[in-house]
Write a protein that holds these residues in place. Structure first.
Motif, short mmCIF file in Angstrom:
data_model
loop_
_atom_site.label_atom_id
_atom_site.label_comp_id
_atom_site.label_asym_id
_atom_site.label_seq_id
_atom_site.Cartn_x
_atom_site.Cartn_y
_atom_site.Cartn_z
N ARG A 1 1.55 -5.73 -12.45
CA ARG A 1 1.89 -4.78 -11.39
C ARG A 1 2.88 -5.37 -10.38
O ARG A 1 3.41 -4.65 -9.54
CB ARG A 1 0.63 -4.33 -10.66
CG ARG A 1 -0.21 -3.37 -11.49
CD ARG A 1 -1.45 -2.92 -10.74
NE ARG A 1 -2.16 -1.94 -11.54
CZ ARG A 1 -1.93 -0.64 -11.53
NH1 ARG A 1 -0.98 -0.15 -10.74
NH2 ARG A 1 -2.61 0.18 -12.30
N ALA B 1 2.14 -7.66 -8.08
CA ALA B 1 1.49 -8.12 -6.85
C ALA B 1 1.37 -9.64 -6.86
O ALA B 1 1.25 -10.26 -7.92
CB ALA B 1 0.12 -7.47 -6.71
N GLY C 1 -5.75 0.83 -9.87
CA GLY C 1 -4.75 1.75 -9.34
C GLY C 1 -4.56 1.62 -7.84
O GLY C 1 -3.60 2.13 -7.28
N GLY D 1 2.74 -4.40 1.80
CA GLY D 1 1.59 -3.55 1.49
C GLY D 1 0.35 -4.05 2.18
O GLY D 1 0.34 -4.33 3.39
N CYS E 1 4.28 -9.68 2.86
CA CYS E 1 3.75 -8.53 2.14
C CYS E 1 3.99 -7.25 2.93
O CYS E 1 3.63 -7.15 4.10
CB CYS E 1 2.25 -8.74 1.90
SG CYS E 1 1.35 -7.29 1.37
N ILE F 1 -3.93 -1.16 -6.44
CA ILE F 1 -3.00 -2.26 -6.22
C ILE F 1 -1.58 -1.82 -6.55
O ILE F 1 -1.33 -1.22 -7.59
CB ILE F 1 -3.37 -3.47 -7.09
CG1 ILE F 1 -4.80 -3.93 -6.77
CG2 ILE F 1 -2.40 -4.62 -6.87
CD1 ILE F 1 -5.29 -5.03 -7.69
N THR F 2 -0.64 -2.17 -5.66
CA THR F 2 0.77 -1.89 -5.89
C THR F 2 1.55 -3.20 -5.89
O THR F 2 1.03 -4.26 -5.53
CB THR F 2 1.35 -0.96 -4.81
OG1 THR F 2 1.51 -1.71 -3.59
CG2 THR F 2 0.42 0.23 -4.54
N GLN F 3 2.81 -3.12 -6.26
CA GLN F 3 3.65 -4.32 -6.30
C GLN F 3 3.92 -4.89 -4.91
O GLN F 3 4.36 -6.03 -4.77
CB GLN F 3 4.98 -3.99 -6.98
CG GLN F 3 5.83 -2.97 -6.23
CD GLN F 3 7.15 -2.70 -6.94
OE1 GLN F 3 7.44 -3.29 -7.98
NE2 GLN F 3 7.95 -1.79 -6.38
N ASN F 4 3.64 -4.10 -3.88
CA ASN F 4 3.86 -4.57 -2.51
C ASN F 4 2.65 -5.28 -1.93
O ASN F 4 2.69 -5.74 -0.79
CB ASN F 4 4.22 -3.38 -1.61
CG ASN F 4 5.50 -2.69 -2.03
OD1 ASN F 4 6.48 -3.35 -2.37
ND2 ASN F 4 5.50 -1.37 -2.04
N ASP F 5 1.56 -5.36 -2.71
CA ASP F 5 0.32 -5.93 -2.20
C ASP F 5 0.18 -7.40 -2.55
O ASP F 5 0.88 -7.93 -3.41
CB ASP F 5 -0.88 -5.17 -2.76
CG ASP F 5 -0.91 -3.71 -2.33
OD1 ASP F 5 -0.39 -3.41 -1.23
OD2 ASP F 5 -1.43 -2.87 -3.09
#
Length: 328
Positions: free
Chosen positions: A121, A123, A91, A49, A47, A93-97
């Protein structure tokens, strides 16, 4: 509601029963560890994120502690309340998390309803549940089995053994990640600069020692009178005795003075080399200050001279300096 007996024997028996049940739960959790644990570790290591931990009710409280432990051991993490997630906190949370979702049943509505949004998203999702066949477990990219045979609550209702298992499993995850990242004691100290742990791991001898004009030192051929004047002026209760090259040959302390007064010595004519302690215990400037504390405790002394690798005097410190620095 009928009151229960509150004798000391009854209370102790009940407490031991609770602890035994929870200890058994931890042993069961250990035996159920499988490849899902390794999958979870690898997902977090990959990960770029952060780890977003979420859980409802008691699981949420456990999740908050897990997030804090992860963050303090090298894995950026924070807690997100699932009830707030559907009202804007998604909001975060990102795709890198990676999302770590806790639910003993695996069916908590507040958690399950945001799973599609987490997936959308991009994740990754790690589930920690007590039911490997639950909705949350099935939808997760990795599952951590925190199931227990029974709660410690006599009614088998209040989350007790199950929350203990989840907490311990979170600790296992954090430690596995810590080890995989090569997280060191210095790294830990940098995450805890304000506490006693940080001080013990960050403060070095060079940070607390006296040096330069504050450093008590006399030549090896000095008189006792010169030694006493130097000790009084520098206020450390000791003075280093050095040769012409600045290397330590001894130390003269107030303890040495007291012992000298017990004998019929001519204090006017005595030389410090007659009374000093030769080849004293020393420490390096780059050692941790806590090592100085341990050495003083072991040797039952109140001060240390600080030397470089060639035994050249560079500093001095006493227990008061370490107390003042908050190391003791």
């Amino acid at each position: 509601m009928r009151p229960q007996p509150t004798s000391t024997e009854h209370l102790l028996a009940l407490a031991r029963q609770v602890l035994d049940i929870e200890a058994d739960a931890l042993r069961t959790t250990s035996s159920r560890l499988d490849a899902g644990f390794a999958d979870a570790v690898h997902l977090i290591l990959a990960c770029s994120g952060r780890v977003v931990v979420s859980g409802m009710g008691k699981s949420g409280h456990i999740g908050g502690k897990i997030a804090a432990t992860l963050a303090s051991t090298g894995t950026p993490a924070f807690f997100m309340h699932p009830g707030e997630a559907s009202h804007g906190d998604l909001g975060m949370i990102t795709q890198n998390d990676v999302v770590l979702a806790l639910s003993n049943s695996g069916e908590s509505n507040e958690i399950v309803c945001i799973v599609p949004l987490i997936k959308r998203r991009g994740a990754k999702l790690i589930a920690m549940t007590g039911n490997p066949h639950s909705t949350l477990a099935r939808e997760a990219d990795a599952h951590l089995n925190a199931s227990v045979d029974k709660e410690a609550c006599p009614l088998n209702l209040a989350p007790t053994a199950s929350t203990t298992a989840a907490l311990a499993l979170g600790d296992a995850l954090a430690v596995a990640l810590l080890d995989a990242r090569g997280f060191s004691a210095d790294d830990f100290a940098r995450s805890h600069p304000g506490g006693s742990l940080g001080r013990r791991l960050l403060v070095h001898v060079r940070d607390v020692m006296h040096s330069g004009d504050e450093l008590p030192k006399i030549d090896h051929d000095a008189s006792l009178k010169v030694a006493l004047l130097e000790m009084t002026k520098k206020g450390l209760g000791m003075t280093a005795v050095v040769d012409p090259a600045g290397k330590v040959v001894g130390v003269f302390t107030d303890g040495d003075l007291r012992r000298a007064l017990e004998h019929a010595l001519d204090l006017q004519q005595a030389r410090v080399t007659d009374l000093m302690t030769p080849n004293p215990k020393t420490i390096g400037a780059d050692e941790l200050a806590v090592a100085a504390v341990e050495k003083m405790d072991t040797l039952k002394i109140n001060g240390l001279l600080v030397v470089d690798p060639d035994n050249t005097l560079v500093g001095a410190l006493n227990m008061h300096d370490l107390l003042k620095a908050g190391v003791v």
